[in-house]
Write an enzyme that holds these catalytic residues in place. Structure first.
Site, PDB file in Angstrom:
ATOM      1  N   LYS A 134       0.726  -1.145   0.070  1.00 48.10           N
ATOM      2  CA  LYS A 134       0.036  -0.021   0.092  1.00 48.10           C
ATOM      3  C   LYS A 134       0.916   1.476   0.067  1.00 48.10           C
ATOM      4  O   LYS A 134       1.888   1.295   0.864  1.00 48.10           O
ATOM      5  CB  LYS A 134      -0.723  -0.002   1.387  1.00 48.10           C
ATOM      6  CG  LYS A 134      -2.137  -0.837   1.197  1.00 48.10           C
ATOM      7  CD  LYS A 134      -2.871  -1.064   2.582  1.00 48.10           C
ATOM      8  CE  LYS A 134      -3.221   0.294   3.160  1.00 48.10           C
ATOM      9  NZ  LYS A 134      -4.414   0.833   2.540  1.00 48.10           N
TER      10      LYS A 134
ATOM     11  N   GLY B 292     -14.967 -18.458   5.336  1.00 49.07           N
ATOM     12  CA  GLY B 292     -16.231 -17.894   4.683  1.00 49.07           C
ATOM     13  C   GLY B 292     -16.828 -18.326   3.342  1.00 49.07           C
ATOM     14  O   GLY B 292     -17.589 -19.056   3.012  1.00 49.07           O
ATOM     15  N   SER B 293     -15.821 -17.995   2.416  1.00 47.30           N
ATOM     16  CA  SER B 293     -16.219 -18.234   0.959  1.00 47.30           C
ATOM     17  C   SER B 293     -15.724 -19.346   0.366  1.00 47.30           C
ATOM     18  O   SER B 293     -14.624 -19.878   0.805  1.00 47.30           O
ATOM     19  CB  SER B 293     -15.867 -16.979   0.070  1.00 47.30           C
ATOM     20  OG  SER B 293     -14.437 -17.012   0.276  1.00 47.30           O
TER      21      SER B 293
ATOM     22  N   GLU C 138      -5.650  -0.959   7.575  1.00 49.63           N
ATOM     23  CA  GLU C 138      -5.523   0.134   6.557  1.00 49.63           C
ATOM     24  C   GLU C 138      -5.957   1.448   7.006  1.00 49.63           C
ATOM     25  O   GLU C 138      -5.392   2.272   6.338  1.00 49.63           O
ATOM     26  CB  GLU C 138      -6.525  -0.499   5.404  1.00 49.63           C
ATOM     27  CG  GLU C 138      -5.972  -1.785   4.883  1.00 49.63           C
ATOM     28  CD  GLU C 138      -6.636  -2.259   3.581  1.00 49.63           C
ATOM     29  OE1 GLU C 138      -7.271  -1.337   2.919  1.00 49.63           O
ATOM     30  OE2 GLU C 138      -6.512  -3.209   3.011  1.00 49.63           O
TER      31      GLU C 138
ATOM     32  N   HIS D  43      -3.538 -18.053  -1.453  1.00 50.83           N
ATOM     33  CA  HIS D  43      -3.422 -17.119  -2.507  1.00 50.83           C
ATOM     34  C   HIS D  43      -2.741 -17.990  -3.638  1.00 50.83           C
ATOM     35  O   HIS D  43      -2.473 -17.690  -4.750  1.00 50.83           O
ATOM     36  CB  HIS D  43      -2.299 -16.068  -2.336  1.00 50.83           C
ATOM     37  CG  HIS D  43      -2.901 -14.996  -1.329  1.00 50.83           C
ATOM     38  ND1 HIS D  43      -3.102 -15.134   0.255  1.00 50.83           N
ATOM     39  CD2 HIS D  43      -4.058 -14.199  -1.420  1.00 50.83           C
ATOM     40  CE1 HIS D  43      -3.607 -14.247   0.462  1.00 50.83           C
ATOM     41  NE2 HIS D  43      -4.368 -13.770  -0.458  1.00 50.83           N
TER      42      HIS D  43
HETATM   43  N1  GLN Z   1     -15.563 -13.926   4.675  1.00 49.66           N
HETATM   44  C1  GLN Z   1     -14.531 -13.508   3.592  1.00 49.66           C
HETATM   45  C2  GLN Z   1     -14.277 -14.544   2.789  1.00 49.66           C
HETATM   46  O1  GLN Z   1     -14.071 -15.809   3.104  1.00 49.66           O
HETATM   47  C3  GLN Z   1     -13.354 -12.698   4.001  1.00 49.66           C
HETATM   48  C4  GLN Z   1     -12.431 -12.206   2.993  1.00 49.66           C
HETATM   49  C5  GLN Z   1     -11.395 -11.308   3.449  1.00 49.66           C
HETATM   50  O2  GLN Z   1     -10.822 -11.579   4.567  1.00 49.66           O
HETATM   51  N2  GLN Z   1     -10.977 -10.469   2.620  1.00 49.66           N
HETATM   52  O3  GLN Z   1     -14.120 -14.288   1.598  1.00 49.66           O
END
Ligand code: GLN
Ligand code: ZN
Length: 759
Positions: free
Chosen positions: A112, A436-437, A609, A698
């Site tokens: 950043k 989560g996702s 941030e 990632h």
């Molecule tokens: N709950 C979100 C996901 O799993 C968290 C994303 C994140 O931390 N940027 O996508």
């Protein structure tokens, strides 16, 4: 006479043509010559626009093929060894290799740019033998002059800032590195001077952060050398994003002008000018138009600031300018056709800011009367929005005032809640979960498109989402995870999803800004009082829970993250916006709890941030950020387990704040900064539930069981096994199904081994 200027103009183009050109070139759809021609066309259009709008000192070399820090490194031939580079002008293939990686060599790190959402490429100095490979500012200057007759103001990243943002050297070598870089800068500046350049803007935003005596000494050495080498060149030393530190030292550097930020550093800079005055031999660059915000300025208010400054320096030594580069705001409001008139009328993106600057410059010389009509217009635009119903929701304001007057606390401390939660859930030691996702497959994206275009009705789309949930609930059960999630298939983006459902938000059609490289983002705009309107996540979460006997975690984005990833109104403090968001989200938390959801995660990846650049302001920010999180989560029952998640940053210096959020469980990204984070727990053990990410999401690589076991064992040396959770680093939406399932299977296996060892 006062002059007008900006510190930089957005590169991306009103129609993101810059982004499109870059991506077409990378995809091999544009030949290099066509690409170069296209970029020149974009560049010249931008210069011409500034000229037409009445900007006197037009920046050149603010344009980039990717990032201006990378440009600086390339100009000096600073290319990491792993790229086949043999000196001379850095070819585009190598330039983009550094930025994006090649088959053979990994990209340079990206991080950043101060406290903005722009990311620059971190220069790697190790092994570099810098020399001037091309004089980019000179090329840009010549182009503007030859093609448009514009006498441009070349912009350069200053040596101290460049060095401080680079890596690959030991701090003890700072002076040696400066000795290497200064002659190169001198060479560039000398050529500019020979060409007849009048003004050069040298950016040293580093001076708004903490600088010490050593840095002041370095700045003196740098700018004394420049002054001696190119006495005929007017150097304007530019600072931004906050008030300059060591004001007296900075303004006495031997340069012709000093640029200060009178928006984000208004109080500090104004106080310094009042107290210490301003040197009689220098020009003051007065950054009064906000280069980071999207709102129209009250020209009257800005003139008030300028009048105070002209009182000290006189209008002849004044440059009226943006507070920082306009890189951080979208290009123009002109294309917005769907916004309410009082909202559209109150917005100013880059092009509208050019007009504001030109007007203020005129008034700074000729007096207020010269722009009387525009002054009145700007005032009524600002007032119209200020008085709109959306900014004056008495219900929200009263509730938030009442809530924020109290200290938000859960009814019982963690130790008691933990017993209640353990009794209810009976989870094994080292519970496993995810963030989560789950993968947003092409199919999921396609379905959303069909629904957005109206080809699918709401029911068909909802049924599709339920199918995805079914699939992943089954997979999670089969993999053997303990705490499940519904997968977030209905969300494109964790902020946009909530912004679309909460009152007080609006989405522009074209409000894009560069985030990094060709990647642009279109942040939501928080323009009014934020309010909860209807449940946002209950339906999908409840459905997921109905399909399994294991607990399903509800999933929300937290107030600070929503705020930090949006453009926000500037008529009330950020703290208040955070509390409004917290109040709205808390109603969602309560709705989930009422619907029988017993674990609720409130993600706060972006807390860090928002950290102010000045150390002395950080504690206050963290205090209200933590308060907003607690406000969101404090009303649930003892048995309801609150989770949070953080990523993208280093946490070792803010563990105390994280702990005081009082979440029953945090999942935190660690694989990229593992050593550091684990280390910080040695001194200060964490007393609440914590899951350290055991693998980096990632990359598509499937991490092995042993690798994850190693991570778990290392973490357990410093963390209480009874409080330890096992999870990946972050959400899995960018991954594929196959690798996700394989990785999670390995994670569960590593957990089984850990349980056998530690239980
Ligand atoms: N709950 C979100 C996901 O799993 C968290 C994303 C994140 O931390 N940027 O996508
Ligand atoms: Zn994350």
């Amino acid at each position: 006479m006062a002059q007008s200027s900006i510190l930089g103009y957005p590169r991306i183009g009103a129609d993101r043509e810059w982004k499109k050109a870059l991506e077409a070139f990378w995809a091999g759809k544009l030949e290099e010559a066509e690409f170069q021609a296209k970029l020149q066309e974009i560049r010249l259009t931008h210069l011409k626009k500034q000229k037409d709008k009445g900007i006197d000192l037009i920046p050149v070399n603010d344009f980039s093929y990717y990032d201006h820090v990378l440009d600086t490194a390339a100009m000096f031939g600073i290319v990491p060894k792993r790229f086949a580079y043999e000196g001379g002008e850095v070819p585009l293939s190598v330039y983009y290799g550094i930025a994006r990686g090649t088959k053979e060599a990994a990209a340079s790190e990206m991080t950043k740019w101060f406290n903005t959402n722009y990311h620059y490429i971190v220069p790697e100095l190790d092994g570099a033998k810098p020399s001037v490979t091309e004089n980019k500012p000179l090329k840009a200057y010549r182009e503007a002059k030859q093609k448009l007759g514009i006498e441009g103001k070349p912009v350069l990243v200053g040596p101290l800032t460049f060095l401080k943002l680079s890596k690959g050297y030991d701090k003890s070598e700072t002076d040696a590195w400066l000795d290497r870089l200064i002659p190169l800068y001198v060479q560039v500046l000398r050529e500019l001077a020979l060409e007849g350049v009048r003004w050069v803007q040298i950016d040293e935003p580093i001076v708004v952060t903490k600088i010490g005596d050593d840095d002041v000494r370095r700045l003196k050495a740098i700018y004394e050398t420049f002054a001696a080498a190119v006495p005929q060149l007017n150097i304007l030393l530019q600072t931004y994003f906050e008030a300059a530190e060591r004001y007296s030292d900075i303004v006495s550097l031997p340069v012709k002008g000093i640029g200060l930020d009178f928006v984000h550093g208004l109080e500090g800079n104004l106080a310094a000018v009042r107290e210490h005055g301003f040197p009689a031999d220098k020009v003051l660059g007065a950054g009064v138009i906000d280069g980071r915000g999207i709102w129209k300025a009250s020209l009257g208010e800005k003139l008030g600031v300028l009048e105070q400054l002209t009182g000290v320096v006189g209008s002849d030594r004044l440059i009226v300018q943006s507070s920082c580069s306009l890189l951080h705001v979208p290009v123009t409001v002109a294309g917005e056709t769907k916004l309410a008139p009082e909202l559209k009328g109150a917005l100013a993106f880059a092009d509208e800011k050019l007009e504001e600057i030109a007007l203020l410059t005129k008034a700074a010389t000729e007096g207020r009367a010269a722009i009387a009509a525009e002054l009145a217009n700007s005032e009524s635009a600002v007032q119209a929005l200020r008085q709109s119903a959306e900014r004056n929701r008495a219900d929200v304001q009263q509730a938030v005032a009442k809530l924020s007057a109290q200290e938000p606390v859960r009814s019982r401390p963690f130790s008691d809640r933990r017993v209640a939660q353990q009794n209810k859930w009976q989870l094994p030691i080292f519970p496993t979960t995810t963030i989560g996702s789950f993968p947003q497959s092409a199919e999921v994206r396609k379905a959303r498109q069909l629904w957005r275009k109206g080809e699918w009705d709401g029911e068909r789309y909802a049924a599709f989402i339920r199918e995805q949930i079914d699939l992943w609930i089954k997979l999670q059960e089969e993999i053997g995870l303990d705490v499940l999630v519904h997968g977030e298939f209905e969300r494109t983006d964790m902020v946009e999803f909530f912004g679309e459902k909460l009152a007080g938000f609006v989405f522009t059609q074209n409000g894009w800004v560069q985030s990094y490289g060709s990647r642009c983002v279109k942040p939501p705009v928080i323009y009014g009082d934020v309010a909860f309107e209807q449940a946002m996540t209950v339906e999908e979460t409840k459905y997921a829970q109905s399909q399994t006997g294991r607990p399903v975690k509800g999933m929300l984005t937290g107030p600070i993250t929503i705020m930090n990833w949006s453009f926000v109104r500037d008529d009330i403090p950020r703290e208040q916006i955070a509390y409004q968001l917290a109040y709205a989200l808390r109603q969602e938390v309560e709705a989930l709890e009422q619907a029988g959801i017993g674990m609720i995660q409130v993600d706060e990846p972006a807390v860090r941030e928002g950290l102010p650049l000045k150390e002395q302001d950080q504690a206050e920010y963290l205090a209200w950020a933590v308060k907003a999180f607690r406000m969101t989560t404090c009303t649930v029952n003892d048995e309801t387990q609150i989770h949070t998640h953080m990523c993208y940053c280093e946490f070792h210096d803010m563990i105390d704040s994280i702990e005081s959020m009082d979440a029953d469980v945090i999942s935190i990204e660690t694989s990229r900064s593992h050593g550091e984070l684990i280390h910080s727990f040695e001194e200060n053990t964490y007393k609440l539930g914590i899951g350290l990410g055991v693998y980096d999401i990632h990359s598509p690589r499937v991490p092995g069981v042993e690798e994850m076991s190693g991570m778990i064992d290392r973490a357990l040396r410093v963390l209480d096994p009874q409080l330890f959770w096992i999870n990946p680093d972050c959400g899995l939406k960018t991954r594929g199904q196959e690798e996700t399932v394989a990785s999670l299977r390995n994670m569960v296996e590593a957990t089984r081994i850990a349980r056998a060892k530690h239980a």
